[in-house]
Write a protein that holds these residues in place. Structure first.
Motif, PDB file in Angstrom:
ATOM      1  N   ASP A  11       0.847  -1.207   0.000  1.00  0.00           N
ATOM      2  CA  ASP A  11       0.000   0.000   0.000  1.00  0.00           C
ATOM      3  C   ASP A  11       0.876   1.250   0.000  1.00  0.00           C
ATOM      4  O   ASP A  11       1.875   1.317   0.724  1.00  0.00           O
ATOM      5  CB  ASP A  11      -0.900   0.005   1.236  1.00  0.00           C
ATOM      6  N   PRO A  12       0.525   2.266  -0.801  1.00  0.00           N
ATOM      7  CA  PRO A  12       1.353   3.476  -0.874  1.00  0.00           C
ATOM      8  C   PRO A  12       1.490   4.171   0.471  1.00  0.00           C
ATOM      9  O   PRO A  12       2.536   4.766   0.774  1.00  0.00           O
ATOM     10  CB  PRO A  12       0.610   4.372  -1.871  1.00  0.00           C
ATOM     11  N   VAL A  13       0.461   4.108   1.295  1.00  0.00           N
ATOM     12  CA  VAL A  13       0.520   4.677   2.653  1.00  0.00           C
ATOM     13  C   VAL A  13       0.081   3.600   3.629  1.00  0.00           C
ATOM     14  O   VAL A  13      -1.020   3.059   3.498  1.00  0.00           O
ATOM     15  CB  VAL A  13      -0.401   5.908   2.795  1.00  0.00           C
ATOM     16  N   PHE A  14       0.957   3.288   4.573  1.00  0.00           N
ATOM     17  CA  PHE A  14       0.595   2.301   5.583  1.00  0.00           C
ATOM     18  C   PHE A  14      -0.114   3.033   6.710  1.00  0.00           C
ATOM     19  O   PHE A  14       0.484   3.830   7.427  1.00  0.00           O
ATOM     20  CB  PHE A  14       1.821   1.560   6.113  1.00  0.00           C
ATOM     21  N   ARG A  53       0.521  -8.544   5.538  1.00  0.00           N
ATOM     22  CA  ARG A  53      -0.703  -7.751   5.723  1.00  0.00           C
ATOM     23  C   ARG A  53      -0.984  -7.566   7.203  1.00  0.00           C
ATOM     24  O   ARG A  53      -0.972  -8.519   7.969  1.00  0.00           O
ATOM     25  CB  ARG A  53      -1.898  -8.462   5.075  1.00  0.00           C
ATOM     26  N   HIS A  54      -1.233  -6.323   7.560  1.00  0.00           N
ATOM     27  CA  HIS A  54      -1.577  -5.952   8.934  1.00  0.00           C
ATOM     28  C   HIS A  54      -3.102  -5.948   9.035  1.00  0.00           C
ATOM     29  O   HIS A  54      -3.785  -5.267   8.263  1.00  0.00           O
ATOM     30  CB  HIS A  54      -1.012  -4.550   9.211  1.00  0.00           C
ATOM     31  N   LEU A 106      11.539   1.584  16.903  1.00  0.00           N
ATOM     32  CA  LEU A 106      11.487   0.124  16.775  1.00  0.00           C
ATOM     33  C   LEU A 106      10.113  -0.370  17.197  1.00  0.00           C
ATOM     34  O   LEU A 106       9.552   0.119  18.195  1.00  0.00           O
ATOM     35  CB  LEU A 106      12.562  -0.519  17.662  1.00  0.00           C
ATOM     36  N   ARG A 107       9.569  -1.326  16.446  1.00  0.00           N
ATOM     37  CA  ARG A 107       8.267  -1.890  16.804  1.00  0.00           C
ATOM     38  C   ARG A 107       8.279  -3.398  16.594  1.00  0.00           C
ATOM     39  O   ARG A 107       9.121  -3.943  15.879  1.00  0.00           O
ATOM     40  CB  ARG A 107       7.149  -1.287  15.959  1.00  0.00           C
ATOM     41  N   LEU A 108       7.328  -4.026  17.218  1.00  0.00           N
ATOM     42  CA  LEU A 108       7.151  -5.470  17.065  1.00  0.00           C
ATOM     43  C   LEU A 108       6.312  -5.769  15.837  1.00  0.00           C
ATOM     44  O   LEU A 108       5.324  -5.066  15.555  1.00  0.00           O
ATOM     45  CB  LEU A 108       6.452  -6.022  18.314  1.00  0.00           C
ATOM     46  N   ARG A 109       6.692  -6.785  15.076  1.00  0.00           N
ATOM     47  CA  ARG A 109       5.842  -7.356  14.037  1.00  0.00           C
ATOM     48  C   ARG A 109       5.667  -8.842  14.344  1.00  0.00           C
ATOM     49  O   ARG A 109       6.622  -9.616  14.318  1.00  0.00           O
ATOM     50  CB  ARG A 109       6.472  -7.181  12.642  1.00  0.00           C
ATOM     51  N   ALA A 110       4.465  -9.238  14.674  1.00  0.00           N
ATOM     52  CA  ALA A 110       4.115 -10.639  14.934  1.00  0.00           C
ATOM     53  C   ALA A 110       3.001 -10.959  13.947  1.00  0.00           C
ATOM     54  O   ALA A 110       1.826 -10.700  14.223  1.00  0.00           O
ATOM     55  CB  ALA A 110       3.672 -10.826  16.381  1.00  0.00           C
ATOM     56  N   GLU A 111       3.348 -11.482  12.801  1.00  0.00           N
ATOM     57  CA  GLU A 111       2.458 -11.478  11.637  1.00  0.00           C
ATOM     58  C   GLU A 111       1.258 -12.400  11.740  1.00  0.00           C
ATOM     59  O   GLU A 111       0.360 -12.312  10.920  1.00  0.00           O
ATOM     60  CB  GLU A 111       3.265 -11.806  10.380  1.00  0.00           C
TER      61      GLU A 111
END
Length: 260
Positions: free
Chosen positions: A75-78, A132-133, A213-218
């Motif tokens: 996506d162009p803007v998250f 994908r979030h 910094l952030r967490l990504r837990a997909e």
């Protein structure tokens, strides 16, 4: 790239699991005193949460991967959500000099506590994933995230046998009072797609999306992916944390397990 038929099956599975999680969260958020104090309602929520966890790990396995997408689908803007410009004194002070004085601590039930600067984290071996979030509010966005795999840092610190959960401490306050925090169990924390992201779409993480910094837990809904990280602590339980439910939103009625 995913095969089209397997992609459809995976999307259907994620939708089923997301609806299960959303249903449990919605039930938790009904929020009236009568319901929130009902042992029967609390029991139903706990049962739905345990069922959702078991269903996901049965269908996907403990190491099953969330779908990844081609760059053309970014996506162009998250869309950012929750805190987008923290105003806590500590965060503002660190942001002024580009987080040069910021450090991430990793402590608690570990053999060797760690304290890492942003430069040190950016120099670690990293994983890049386009995923994908999915937000509990019903919207989604696709972005490319880069950062070290959390499991590698946990292995470096040495997790003690009595540790059961990984708690993420943040520098933002949604209500101007309580600092955001979240937690995962060790299965989800050690998943190969669980990373500490310092970059979004090939650029340093923007403030609105969780810098530095952030967490990504997909395999989890968005509220589990804590932003503005300052520390990580290994614990046995949540008794001494916030409201004792394992997360900012969990203390306010969301289910702790938010797998999709």
């Amino acid at each position: 790239m995913m095969r089209r038929d397997s992609g459809r099956r995976d999307t259907s599975r994620r939708r089923f699991l997301q609806r299960s999680a959303l249903g449990a969260a919605a039930l938790g958020l009904t929020g009236c005193d009568r319901l929130s104090q009902s042992e029967q309602v609390a029991g139903t929520l706990n049962l739905a949460q345990r069922l959702n966890l078991r269903v996901q790990r049965f269908l996907a396995g403990e190491r099953g991967l969330a779908p990844e997408y081609p760059a053309a689908m970014i996506d162009p803007v998250f869309r950012p959500n929750g805190s987008t410009d923290p105003q806590t004194a500590r965060y503002r002070e660190l942001a002024v000099n580009g987080f040069a004085d910021w450090r991430l601590t990793l402590d608690g039930l570990v053999e060797t506590p760690l304290s890492l600067s942003l430069d040190e984290i950016c120099a670690l071996p990293a994983r890049t994933q386009i995923t994908r979030h999915d937000c509990v509010e019903g919207w989604s966005a696709i972005g490319q995230w880069t950062g070290p795999v959390l499991g590698d840092l946990l292995a470096r610190a040495g997790v003690k046998p009595q540790a059961r959960y990984v708690v993420f401490h943040c520098m933002d306050q949604l209500n101007g009072k309580d600092f955001y925090y979240e937690s995962l169990d060790l299965v989800e924390a050690r998943h190969p797609q669980t990373i500490l992201a310092h970059s979004l779409n090939g650029a340093p993480l923007p403030t609105a999306n969780g810098a530095p910094l952030r967490l990504r837990a997909e395999r989890q809904l968005g509220y589990k992916m804590a932003k503005y990280l300052s520390g990580i602590t290994l614990v046995t339980d949540f008794d001494d944390l916030g409201g004792g439910k394992g997360g900012y939103w969990e203390d306010r009625g969301y289910t702790w397990y938010a797998g999709i």
